[in-house]
Design a protein around this motif. Sequence first.
Motif, PDB file in Angstrom:
ATOM      1  N   GLY A   1       0.824  -1.188   0.000  1.00  0.00           N
ATOM      2  CA  GLY A   1       0.000   0.000   0.000  1.00  0.00           C
ATOM      3  C   GLY A   1       0.867   1.250   0.000  1.00  0.00           C
ATOM      4  O   GLY A   1       2.060   1.201   0.330  1.00  0.00           O
ATOM      5  N   PRO A   2       0.310   2.388  -0.384  1.00  0.00           N
ATOM      6  CA  PRO A   2       1.077   3.640  -0.350  1.00  0.00           C
ATOM      7  C   PRO A   2       1.511   3.975   1.068  1.00  0.00           C
ATOM      8  O   PRO A   2       0.716   3.882   2.001  1.00  0.00           O
TER       9      PRO A   2
ATOM     10  N   PHE B   1      -7.662  -0.553  -1.089  1.00  0.00           N
ATOM     11  CA  PHE B   1      -6.920  -0.066   0.065  1.00  0.00           C
ATOM     12  C   PHE B   1      -7.850   0.723   0.984  1.00  0.00           C
ATOM     13  O   PHE B   1      -8.659   1.529   0.511  1.00  0.00           O
TER      14      PHE B   1
ATOM     15  N   PHE C   1      -2.286   3.929   4.925  1.00  0.00           N
ATOM     16  CA  PHE C   1      -2.968   2.913   4.141  1.00  0.00           C
ATOM     17  C   PHE C   1      -2.624   1.505   4.611  1.00  0.00           C
ATOM     18  O   PHE C   1      -1.505   1.226   5.063  1.00  0.00           O
ATOM     19  N   GLY C   2      -3.611   0.618   4.469  1.00  0.00           N
ATOM     20  CA  GLY C   2      -3.383  -0.792   4.709  1.00  0.00           C
ATOM     21  C   GLY C   2      -2.607  -1.402   3.553  1.00  0.00           C
ATOM     22  O   GLY C   2      -2.341  -0.733   2.545  1.00  0.00           O
ATOM     23  N   ALA C   3      -2.294  -2.678   3.681  1.00  0.00           N
ATOM     24  CA  ALA C   3      -1.493  -3.365   2.669  1.00  0.00           C
ATOM     25  C   ALA C   3      -2.303  -3.718   1.424  1.00  0.00           C
ATOM     26  O   ALA C   3      -1.733  -4.081   0.399  1.00  0.00           O
TER      27      ALA C   3
END
Lengths: 116, 111
Positions: A42-43, B87, B101-103
């Motif tokens: 993720g960012p 996300f 943010f999550g993965a």
Amino acid sequence: DAGVTQSPTHLIKTRGQQVTLRCSPKSGHDTVSWYQQALGQGPQFIFQYYEEEERQRGNFPDRFSGHQFPNYSSELNVNALLLGDSALYLCASSSLGTSGGSGEQFFGPGTRLTVL
Amino acid sequence: QQPVQSPQAVILREGEDAVINCSSSKALYSVHWYRQKHGEAPVFLMILLKGGEQKGHEKISASFNEKKQQSSLYLTASQLSYSGTYFCGAADHTGGFKTIFGAGTRLFVKA
């Protein structure tokens, strides 16, 4: 409306070099946030600029610095590049003035940085 | 701390439903949901500011339980175009303007 634009789209550098990435926010937006996105992740929040000041910063070293100009555009600078800095760098703009900072963010297409 | 998303990946047939969950160990001010297709930038889906409030976007809706610090994204009657990585982004009370943010949850819809 051009939306969020970023330049360049791709960049290849070698370890130890310095790089500058540029972002123009969506029309009417006054806040720019920078993110680093590694492949499959993720960012990751780097920092956010509003009124030419850094408002928030994530867990990134001082090698990462930025600037916001009076026209709200922004630059991300990375010094002493490491192999691990290879990633997609995303810029996102939002309107702090109207949303109080919790509004939606519009992302640019990103700059793909490869460090060799 | 990064919000935790589940599941990590899901495969659906067109028309099936899915739920993606996002939980945080910190008190949340807002939750954002984005979808990113391969090679493209994340696209905003919706933001939730109040506890328990649900918002919708076409056949995609979400809820936010502020007390449990959890949010769920509901995709109903999935379409091929729903494929991508979803996300959740969480903004907490400290400063309030930093979105973590999550993965991501990888969703694949097949015909």
